[in-house]
Design a protein around this motif. Sequence first.
Motif, PDB file in Angstrom:
ATOM      1  N   ARG A  11      23.591  32.972  47.084  1.00  0.00           N
ATOM      2  CA  ARG A  11      24.153  33.399  45.794  1.00  0.00           C
ATOM      3  C   ARG A  11      25.370  32.551  45.435  1.00  0.00           C
ATOM      4  NH1 ARG A  11      23.223  39.685  47.354  1.00  0.00           N
ATOM      5  NH2 ARG A  11      20.964  39.527  47.161  1.00  0.00           N
ATOM      6  N   GLY A  12      25.602  32.394  44.136  1.00  0.00           N
ATOM      7  CA  GLY A  12      26.767  31.643  43.679  1.00  0.00           C
ATOM      8  C   GLY A  12      26.589  30.140  43.763  1.00  0.00           C
ATOM      9  N   ARG A  13      25.359  29.676  43.966  1.00  0.00           N
ATOM     10  CA  ARG A  13      25.130  28.230  44.080  1.00  0.00           C
ATOM     11  C   ARG A  13      24.209  27.697  42.986  1.00  0.00           C
ATOM     12  NH1 ARG A  13      25.656  26.832  50.223  1.00  0.00           N
ATOM     13  NH2 ARG A  13      26.822  28.668  50.855  1.00  0.00           N
ATOM     14  N   GLY A  14      24.059  28.440  41.926  1.00  0.00           N
ATOM     15  CA  GLY A  14      23.326  27.904  40.776  1.00  0.00           C
ATOM     16  C   GLY A  14      21.850  28.254  40.703  1.00  0.00           C
ATOM     17  N   LEU A  15      21.330  29.045  41.670  1.00  0.00           N
ATOM     18  CA  LEU A  15      19.887  29.337  41.632  1.00  0.00           C
ATOM     19  C   LEU A  15      19.543  30.363  40.546  1.00  0.00           C
ATOM     20  CD1 LEU A  15      19.064  29.364  45.442  1.00  0.00           C
ATOM     21  CD2 LEU A  15      18.631  27.561  43.767  1.00  0.00           C
ATOM     22  N   GLY A  16      20.465  31.312  40.317  1.00  0.00           N
ATOM     23  CA  GLY A  16      20.257  32.270  39.224  1.00  0.00           C
ATOM     24  C   GLY A  16      20.212  31.524  37.894  1.00  0.00           C
ATOM     25  N   ARG A  17      21.147  30.624  37.713  1.00  0.00           N
ATOM     26  CA  ARG A  17      21.158  29.816  36.486  1.00  0.00           C
ATOM     27  C   ARG A  17      19.858  29.023  36.351  1.00  0.00           C
ATOM     28  NH1 ARG A  17      24.533  27.088  32.697  1.00  0.00           N
ATOM     29  NH2 ARG A  17      26.256  28.478  33.164  1.00  0.00           N
ATOM     30  N   LEU A  18      19.402  28.452  37.458  1.00  0.00           N
ATOM     31  CA  LEU A  18      18.179  27.635  37.431  1.00  0.00           C
ATOM     32  C   LEU A  18      16.980  28.470  36.977  1.00  0.00           C
ATOM     33  CD1 LEU A  18      16.975  24.835  38.234  1.00  0.00           C
ATOM     34  CD2 LEU A  18      16.583  25.790  40.531  1.00  0.00           C
TER      35      LEU A  18
HETATM   36  C1  LIG Z   1      22.895  38.243  40.025  1.00  0.00           C
HETATM   37  C2  LIG Z   1      22.317  37.081  40.838  1.00  0.00           C
HETATM   38  C3  LIG Z   1      20.824  37.016  40.614  1.00  0.00           C
HETATM   39  C4  LIG Z   1      22.972  35.779  40.297  1.00  0.00           C
HETATM   40  O1  LIG Z   1      22.345  34.715  40.964  1.00  0.00           O
HETATM   41  P1  LIG Z   1      23.176  33.501  41.586  1.00  0.00           P
HETATM   42  O2  LIG Z   1      22.211  32.555  42.157  1.00  0.00           O
HETATM   43  O3  LIG Z   1      24.215  34.055  42.474  1.00  0.00           O
HETATM   44  O4  LIG Z   1      23.850  32.941  40.241  1.00  0.00           O
HETATM   45  P2  LIG Z   1      24.394  31.474  39.989  1.00  0.00           P
HETATM   46  O5  LIG Z   1      25.069  30.926  41.193  1.00  0.00           O
HETATM   47  O6  LIG Z   1      23.335  30.659  39.377  1.00  0.00           O
HETATM   48  O7  LIG Z   1      25.464  31.788  38.879  1.00  0.00           O
HETATM   49  C5  LIG Z   1      25.137  31.801  37.515  1.00  0.00           C
HETATM   50  C6  LIG Z   1      26.401  32.001  36.726  1.00  0.00           C
HETATM   51  O8  LIG Z   1      26.838  33.337  36.867  1.00  0.00           O
HETATM   52  C7  LIG Z   1      28.155  33.380  37.376  1.00  0.00           C
HETATM   53  N1  LIG Z   1      28.177  34.476  38.315  1.00  0.00           N
HETATM   54  C8  LIG Z   1      27.348  34.667  39.378  1.00  0.00           C
HETATM   55  N2  LIG Z   1      27.634  35.837  39.998  1.00  0.00           N
HETATM   56  C9  LIG Z   1      28.663  36.372  39.302  1.00  0.00           C
HETATM   57  C10 LIG Z   1      29.390  37.586  39.428  1.00  0.00           C
HETATM   58  N3  LIG Z   1      29.117  38.470  40.378  1.00  0.00           N
HETATM   59  N4  LIG Z   1      30.363  37.834  38.528  1.00  0.00           N
HETATM   60  C11 LIG Z   1      30.656  36.960  37.536  1.00  0.00           C
HETATM   61  N5  LIG Z   1      29.970  35.795  37.362  1.00  0.00           N
HETATM   62  C12 LIG Z   1      29.001  35.515  38.244  1.00  0.00           C
HETATM   63  C13 LIG Z   1      28.384  32.074  38.047  1.00  0.00           C
HETATM   64  O9  LIG Z   1      29.745  31.712  38.024  1.00  0.00           O
HETATM   65  C14 LIG Z   1      27.532  31.138  37.219  1.00  0.00           C
HETATM   66  O10 LIG Z   1      28.219  30.713  36.077  1.00  0.00           O
HETATM   67  P3  LIG Z   1      28.557  29.157  35.910  1.00  0.00           P
HETATM   68  O11 LIG Z   1      27.264  28.439  36.185  1.00  0.00           O
HETATM   69  O12 LIG Z   1      28.986  29.054  34.491  1.00  0.00           O
HETATM   70  O13 LIG Z   1      29.609  28.898  36.919  1.00  0.00           O
HETATM   71  C15 LIG Z   1      22.642  37.211  42.356  1.00  0.00           C
HETATM   72  O14 LIG Z   1      24.015  37.320  42.514  1.00  0.00           O
HETATM   73  C16 LIG Z   1      21.965  38.412  43.007  1.00  0.00           C
HETATM   74  O15 LIG Z   1      20.852  38.304  43.490  1.00  0.00           O
HETATM   75  N6  LIG Z   1      22.666  39.566  43.028  1.00  0.00           N
HETATM   76  C17 LIG Z   1      22.118  40.785  43.597  1.00  0.00           C
HETATM   77  C18 LIG Z   1      21.005  41.354  42.734  1.00  0.00           C
HETATM   78  C19 LIG Z   1      21.413  41.602  41.334  1.00  0.00           C
HETATM   79  O16 LIG Z   1      22.477  42.138  41.028  1.00  0.00           O
HETATM   80  N7  LIG Z   1      20.527  41.204  40.407  1.00  0.00           N
HETATM   81  C20 LIG Z   1      20.753  41.351  38.985  1.00  0.00           C
HETATM   82  C21 LIG Z   1      19.980  42.494  38.478  1.00  0.00           C
HETATM   83  S1  LIG Z   1      20.325  42.733  36.764  1.00  0.00           S
END
Ligand SMILES: CC(C)(COP(=O)(O)OP(=O)(O)OC[C@H]1O[C@@H](n2cnc3c(N)ncnc32)[C@H](O)[C@@H]1OP(=O)(O)O)[C@@H](O)C(=O)NCCC(=O)NCCS
Length: 390
Positions: free
Chosen positions: A87-94
């Motif tokens: 998490r926090g490494r850009g995969l959600g964005r991807l």
């Molecule tokens: C929510 C989730 C899918 C995000 O995926 P991720 O791979 O961590 O997200 P990324 O690293 O691609 O971040 C995407 C953007 O969101 C921001 N971001 C990620 N987590 C964040 C948080 N908890 N609070 C605020 N911003 C956040 C990042 O800074 C990034 O922004 P940027 O690219 O402008 O810097 C992941 O944290 C997760 O699996 N969480 C648990 C399950 C969950 O809550 N799912 C959502 C259900 S609605």
Amino acid sequence: MTYEVRPLGPGDQQLAWDLGSLTFGYHERPMPEGWLSDSPGRRTLGVFDPAGRLVAKAVDREQGQWFGGRIVPASGVAGVATAAELRGRGLGRLVLTRLLQDARGRGAVISTLFDTTPGPYRALGWEEVGALVYYRVPTRVLAEIRPDPTTVLRPATEADLPAVDAIYREVARTGTAMMDRAGPAFVTADHDGCTVAVDGTGTIVGYATWDRGPGYDASGRLTVDDLIGLTPEATRTLLAMLGGWASVAPTVVIRLGAADPVWALLARGDATPESTQPWMLRVVDAPAAVAARGWPRHLTGEVDLELTDEVCPWHQGRHRLVLAGGTGRLEPGGAGTVRLTPRGLAAWYAGAAIPQQLRRSGFLSGGTADTDELLRTATAGPAPTLHDYF
Ligand SMILES: CC(C)(COP(=O)(O)OP(=O)(O)OC[C@H]1O[C@@H](n2cnc3c(N)ncnc32)[C@H](O)[C@@H]1OP(=O)(O)O)[C@@H](O)C(=O)NCCC(=O)NCCS
């Protein structure tokens, strides 16, 4: 590292179950026999590492939502998860950026989702525009409401279901963002009770769907998903029926929008929010989203907009918003007088915020009192309301 982003195939279902169940906390259950992440109207997109491990996923649900009296094709986003260590490494964005591209490719013009936290979605241009709220009401309060003597209540039969659906649709059509329950991804929930209200002419003019919780002591409760009356008599009589449970279910939990006519019969002080599930909207394709929704029929005008949007770059740049006779279009060009960020565009489109608020939030800049007034009036309407969690 190079990641592959692709729709899940038949061999990926266990991986999707494992990632989803661990993330959302149902991992003690084995994957049900024949479970599939995809179903009609639901497509899962996965991110795979070079070893073939599923490291992130998101689901695109094909759904429609009502805006200005028309159904707008939407991508309902669900099941978004990234593996804990990544998490926090850009995969959600991807995965979400690709989901938006694909959703647009299949005709979605907006996207909505229920967020567990807004941060990741705000970073990608969604904005919170509403919340689905269940209120807790002491049943004895409802017991004070007198039923209408000419309205008859009875359990719905199979033959009544089209009339029940039509009542929901009639109300959803006049709302903002209400779900089209005829959409492919919509699954009708089972309830302990579906009660219809019939008027003196034999017409079904209201219904309530409800579930009876366990016990008949202080913990007894009735949960009401829909209570819709097309007439005041129907609303009143259905609420009175709920009051009839006071001796064995002292609490009613009822899902209500901010402007529901039920509030005319209920003191706000008697209703306490039991659960609040915020939801967000994003515009996926601005010209198509403007063309898809209905606009005020008596409003004519033009505003030059400039959209910034790195996640959906296809609609970036200058457009002229032209409104006339209940329809709208975005024409390319214009002077770019009013600048909107993706979150500003989302909140304005939903009618969740007026231009002055958006300017103070940093989501809108430029423009005049006249453009503010036109933009405000264009999307003024009932507060964005969704009655269906997904
Ligand atoms: C929510 C989730 C899918 C995000 O995926 P991720 O791979 O961590 O997200 P990324 O690293 O691609 O971040 C995407 C953007 O969101 C921001 N971001 C990620 N987590 C964040 C948080 N908890 N609070 C605020 N911003 C956040 C990042 O800074 C990034 O922004 P940027 O690219 O402008 O810097 C992941 O944290 C997760 O699996 N969480 C648990 C399950 C969950 O809550 N799912 C959502 C259900 S609605």
